[in-house]
Design a protein around this motif. Sequence first.
Motif, PDB file in Angstrom:
ATOM      1  N   GLN A   1      21.472   6.046  -4.901  1.00 40.14           N
ATOM      2  CA  GLN A   1      21.395   5.173  -6.072  1.00 40.14           C
ATOM      3  C   GLN A   1      20.328   5.691  -7.040  1.00 40.14           C
ATOM      4  O   GLN A   1      19.252   6.123  -6.614  1.00 40.14           O
ATOM      5  CB  GLN A   1      21.038   3.743  -5.651  1.00 40.14           C
ATOM      6  N   LEU A   2      20.645   5.629  -8.327  1.00 38.47           N
ATOM      7  CA  LEU A   2      19.717   6.088  -9.352  1.00 38.47           C
ATOM      8  C   LEU A   2      18.736   4.969  -9.704  1.00 38.47           C
ATOM      9  O   LEU A   2      19.143   3.870 -10.072  1.00 38.47           O
ATOM     10  CB  LEU A   2      20.486   6.515 -10.597  1.00 38.47           C
ATOM     11  N   HIS A   3      17.463   5.245  -9.552  1.00 38.62           N
ATOM     12  CA  HIS A   3      16.413   4.291  -9.912  1.00 38.62           C
ATOM     13  C   HIS A   3      15.265   5.059 -10.560  1.00 38.62           C
ATOM     14  O   HIS A   3      14.994   6.213 -10.218  1.00 38.62           O
ATOM     15  CB  HIS A   3      15.878   3.553  -8.680  1.00 38.62           C
ATOM     16  N   SER A   4      14.580   4.383 -11.464  1.00 37.40           N
ATOM     17  CA  SER A   4      13.366   4.926 -12.058  1.00 37.40           C
ATOM     18  C   SER A   4      12.163   4.363 -11.309  1.00 37.40           C
ATOM     19  O   SER A   4      12.100   3.166 -11.039  1.00 37.40           O
ATOM     20  CB  SER A   4      13.265   4.567 -13.538  1.00 37.40           C
ATOM     21  N   CYS A   5      11.225   5.235 -10.963  1.00 37.40           N
ATOM     22  CA  CYS A   5      10.004   4.772 -10.301  1.00 37.40           C
ATOM     23  C   CYS A   5       8.856   4.648 -11.294  1.00 37.40           C
ATOM     24  O   CYS A   5       7.682   4.674 -10.913  1.00 37.40           O
ATOM     25  CB  CYS A   5       9.622   5.678  -9.144  1.00 37.40           C
ATOM     26  N   GLY A   6       9.210   4.517 -12.590  1.00 35.73           N
ATOM     27  CA  GLY A   6       8.191   4.279 -13.601  1.00 35.73           C
ATOM     28  C   GLY A   6       8.136   5.385 -14.627  1.00 35.73           C
ATOM     29  O   GLY A   6       8.706   6.465 -14.445  1.00 35.73           O
TER      30      GLY A   6
ATOM     31  N   VAL B   1       0.861  -1.187   0.000  1.00 31.17           N
ATOM     32  CA  VAL B   1       0.000   0.000   0.000  1.00 31.17           C
ATOM     33  C   VAL B   1       0.893   1.231   0.000  1.00 31.17           C
ATOM     34  O   VAL B   1       1.935   1.256   0.670  1.00 31.17           O
ATOM     35  CB  VAL B   1      -0.931   0.023   1.233  1.00 31.17           C
ATOM     36  N   THR B   2       0.508   2.235  -0.763  1.00 32.68           N
ATOM     37  CA  THR B   2       1.224   3.501  -0.747  1.00 32.68           C
ATOM     38  C   THR B   2       0.219   4.645  -0.682  1.00 32.68           C
ATOM     39  O   THR B   2      -0.954   4.480  -1.030  1.00 32.68           O
ATOM     40  CB  THR B   2       2.135   3.643  -1.978  1.00 32.68           C
ATOM     41  N   GLY B   3       0.678   5.792  -0.237  1.00 33.38           N
ATOM     42  CA  GLY B   3      -0.183   6.963  -0.124  1.00 33.38           C
ATOM     43  C   GLY B   3       0.650   8.185   0.200  1.00 33.38           C
ATOM     44  O   GLY B   3       1.853   8.077   0.490  1.00 33.38           O
ATOM     45  N   ASP B   4       0.022   9.355   0.160  1.00 37.76           N
ATOM     46  CA  ASP B   4       0.755  10.588   0.400  1.00 37.76           C
ATOM     47  C   ASP B   4       0.868  10.870   1.902  1.00 37.76           C
ATOM     48  O   ASP B   4       0.527  10.036   2.744  1.00 37.76           O
ATOM     49  CB  ASP B   4       0.126  11.755  -0.361  1.00 37.76           C
ATOM     50  N   GLU B   5       1.344  12.075   2.246  1.00 42.96           N
ATOM     51  CA  GLU B   5       1.652  12.408   3.634  1.00 42.96           C
ATOM     52  C   GLU B   5       0.435  12.374   4.547  1.00 42.96           C
ATOM     53  O   GLU B   5       0.567  12.111   5.744  1.00 42.96           O
ATOM     54  CB  GLU B   5       2.317  13.789   3.695  1.00 42.96           C
TER      55      GLU B   5
ATOM     56  N   VAL C   1       7.055   0.665  -5.491  1.00 39.98           N
ATOM     57  CA  VAL C   1       5.818   0.903  -4.742  1.00 39.98           C
ATOM     58  C   VAL C   1       5.592   2.399  -4.545  1.00 39.98           C
ATOM     59  O   VAL C   1       4.484   2.912  -4.753  1.00 39.98           O
ATOM     60  CB  VAL C   1       5.860   0.184  -3.383  1.00 39.98           C
ATOM     61  N   ALA C   2       6.641   3.116  -4.165  1.00 39.43           N
ATOM     62  CA  ALA C   2       6.513   4.567  -3.987  1.00 39.43           C
ATOM     63  C   ALA C   2       6.085   5.234  -5.288  1.00 39.43           C
ATOM     64  O   ALA C   2       5.235   6.136  -5.291  1.00 39.43           O
ATOM     65  CB  ALA C   2       7.836   5.158  -3.497  1.00 39.43           C
ATOM     66  N   GLY C   3       6.651   4.790  -6.401  1.00 39.97           N
ATOM     67  CA  GLY C   3       6.322   5.390  -7.693  1.00 39.97           C
ATOM     68  C   GLY C   3       4.934   5.075  -8.183  1.00 39.97           C
ATOM     69  O   GLY C   3       4.375   5.809  -9.011  1.00 39.97           O
ATOM     70  N   SER C   4       4.342   3.999  -7.671  1.00 39.58           N
ATOM     71  CA  SER C   4       3.001   3.628  -8.136  1.00 39.58           C
ATOM     72  C   SER C   4       1.940   4.634  -7.702  1.00 39.58           C
ATOM     73  O   SER C   4       0.831   4.628  -8.231  1.00 39.58           O
ATOM     74  CB  SER C   4       2.634   2.225  -7.631  1.00 39.58           C
ATOM     75  N   ARG C   5       2.277   5.490  -6.735  1.00 35.06           N
ATOM     76  CA  ARG C   5       1.297   6.505  -6.323  1.00 35.06           C
ATOM     77  C   ARG C   5       0.986   7.470  -7.467  1.00 35.06           C
ATOM     78  O   ARG C   5      -0.093   8.082  -7.496  1.00 35.06           O
ATOM     79  CB  ARG C   5       1.832   7.270  -5.106  1.00 35.06           C
ATOM     80  N   TRP C   6       1.910   7.601  -8.414  1.00 33.76           N
ATOM     81  CA  TRP C   6       1.669   8.432  -9.595  1.00 33.76           C
ATOM     82  C   TRP C   6       0.454   7.923 -10.370  1.00 33.76           C
ATOM     83  O   TRP C   6      -0.225   8.690 -11.063  1.00 33.76           O
ATOM     84  CB  TRP C   6       2.910   8.430 -10.469  1.00 33.76           C
TER      85      TRP C   6
ATOM     86  N   THR D   1      17.152  19.577  -8.678  1.00 30.91           N
ATOM     87  CA  THR D   1      16.979  20.585  -7.627  1.00 30.91           C
ATOM     88  C   THR D   1      17.432  20.121  -6.248  1.00 30.91           C
ATOM     89  O   THR D   1      17.590  20.952  -5.349  1.00 30.91           O
ATOM     90  CB  THR D   1      15.500  21.008  -7.535  1.00 30.91           C
ATOM     91  N   GLY D   2      17.608  18.820  -6.070  1.00 29.04           N
ATOM     92  CA  GLY D   2      17.955  18.317  -4.750  1.00 29.04           C
ATOM     93  C   GLY D   2      16.772  18.205  -3.804  1.00 29.04           C
ATOM     94  O   GLY D   2      16.944  17.875  -2.625  1.00 29.04           O
ATOM     95  N   GLU D   3      15.570  18.458  -4.296  1.00 32.74           N
ATOM     96  CA  GLU D   3      14.372  18.373  -3.453  1.00 32.74           C
ATOM     97  C   GLU D   3      14.208  16.948  -2.928  1.00 32.74           C
ATOM     98  O   GLU D   3      14.367  15.971  -3.659  1.00 32.74           O
ATOM     99  CB  GLU D   3      13.140  18.781  -4.262  1.00 32.74           C
ATOM    100  N   LEU D   4      13.853  16.841  -1.636  1.00 36.11           N
ATOM    101  CA  LEU D   4      13.758  15.548  -0.980  1.00 36.11           C
ATOM    102  C   LEU D   4      12.315  15.169  -0.683  1.00 36.11           C
ATOM    103  O   LEU D   4      11.459  16.030  -0.474  1.00 36.11           O
ATOM    104  CB  LEU D   4      14.541  15.564   0.340  1.00 36.11           C
ATOM    105  N   ALA D   5      12.054  13.871  -0.706  1.00 34.47           N
ATOM    106  CA  ALA D   5      10.772  13.314  -0.261  1.00 34.47           C
ATOM    107  C   ALA D   5      11.099  12.108   0.613  1.00 34.47           C
ATOM    108  O   ALA D   5      12.091  11.404   0.383  1.00 34.47           O
ATOM    109  CB  ALA D   5       9.902  12.909  -1.450  1.00 34.47           C
ATOM    110  N   PHE D   6      10.251  11.867   1.616  1.00 40.24           N
ATOM    111  CA  PHE D   6      10.538  10.842   2.611  1.00 40.24           C
ATOM    112  C   PHE D   6       9.367   9.863   2.723  1.00 40.24           C
ATOM    113  O   PHE D   6       8.208  10.262   2.626  1.00 40.24           O
ATOM    114  CB  PHE D   6      10.794  11.490   3.978  1.00 40.24           C
ATOM    115  N   TYR D   7       9.716   8.594   2.970  1.00 37.05           N
ATOM    116  CA  TYR D   7       8.707   7.546   3.069  1.00 37.05           C
ATOM    117  C   TYR D   7       9.041   6.613   4.233  1.00 37.05           C
ATOM    118  O   TYR D   7      10.195   6.170   4.366  1.00 37.05           O
ATOM    119  CB  TYR D   7       8.654   6.711   1.784  1.00 37.05           C
ATOM    120  N   LEU D   8       8.046   6.309   5.046  1.00 34.42           N
ATOM    121  CA  LEU D   8       8.172   5.241   6.021  1.00 34.42           C
ATOM    122  C   LEU D   8       7.793   3.934   5.336  1.00 34.42           C
ATOM    123  O   LEU D   8       6.732   3.846   4.708  1.00 34.42           O
ATOM    124  CB  LEU D   8       7.256   5.486   7.224  1.00 34.42           C
TER     125      LEU D   8
END
Length: 301
Positions: free
Chosen positions: A142-147, A85-89, A204-209, A182-189
């Motif tokens: 590490q460089l990864h594509s989330c989709g 399961v994924t979701g926003d803040e 999983v994080a990218g699937s929220r798109w 930009t160096g902008e950060l996002a965080f996930y538990l």
Amino acid sequence: MQRQYTGTAGRVENSQVGVFLAYVSPAGRAMIDRQLYLPETSWCDRPNRLAAAGVPDHVGFATKPALARQMIAAALDAGVPFGWVTGDEVYGADPGLRADLECRGIGYVLAVGCDRRVHVNDGRTLIRVDELAERIPTAEWQLHSCGPGAKGPRDYLWAWITTTTTHPGEHRWLLIRRKRTTGELAFYLSWSPRPAPLHTLVRVAGSRWSIEELFQTGKGQVGLDHYQVRGWTGWHRFITLAMLALAVLTILAAQQADTGPEIIALTVAEIRRLLNAFVLATPLPPAHTLHWSIWRRTSQA
């Protein structure tokens, strides 16, 4: 049934706010449940207003995460197969939602704010996630594509840190995404009842798109937002029919065979056009309609 809302319109607008549960798989994606959000003030504290809108007596105030918990529980009880399961803040900040998922053995990757604190070093250190991100060496990203996205692959730099667990056998991580430009950060538990590699958490994080894509597709193809209902029953009927129509189109698209590089497979949008042409509109010769379908898909390829 309306509420006042100030959002991307830049002004106060009448609106109705729904919480949606989407199902994402390699074969396609669709919305599978919905709940209408009723604000605590201006609605749930006005029984006469609720009655006039046809809201059932047993319905009271529930936060958006509480509505999500209800829908996820219903999906699990119905036997819907999923492992993450994924979701926003809004949802990542709710401890009840995280506890429910852990109790049911469902992994999650939920966004949280930069001021969230996590335990590391076997629980000896409690630190803000943005402070923790500053301590990560450059080589650890590490460089990864989330989709794929609307403008191409969504490539980001990712780092993950093991956080303190509370029960044997479980796995907890802080997942951090950094925008390359930009160096902008996002965080996930993140939590899982079994080991998981970094690329799985990223996926999983990218699937929220997919939620945003579903809303765009739903509005453009099945009129998800094309209604003027003001009652509880009317809203649920319309939204349910729109979700069903989108699910049918998604299933039909997923069943198409690979057509090769010369022409793309039938998409949700193209199937909707064909159904409109063959079923709803004044019929044209089938050869004419199929000709334009082939022309559009060949041009897109």
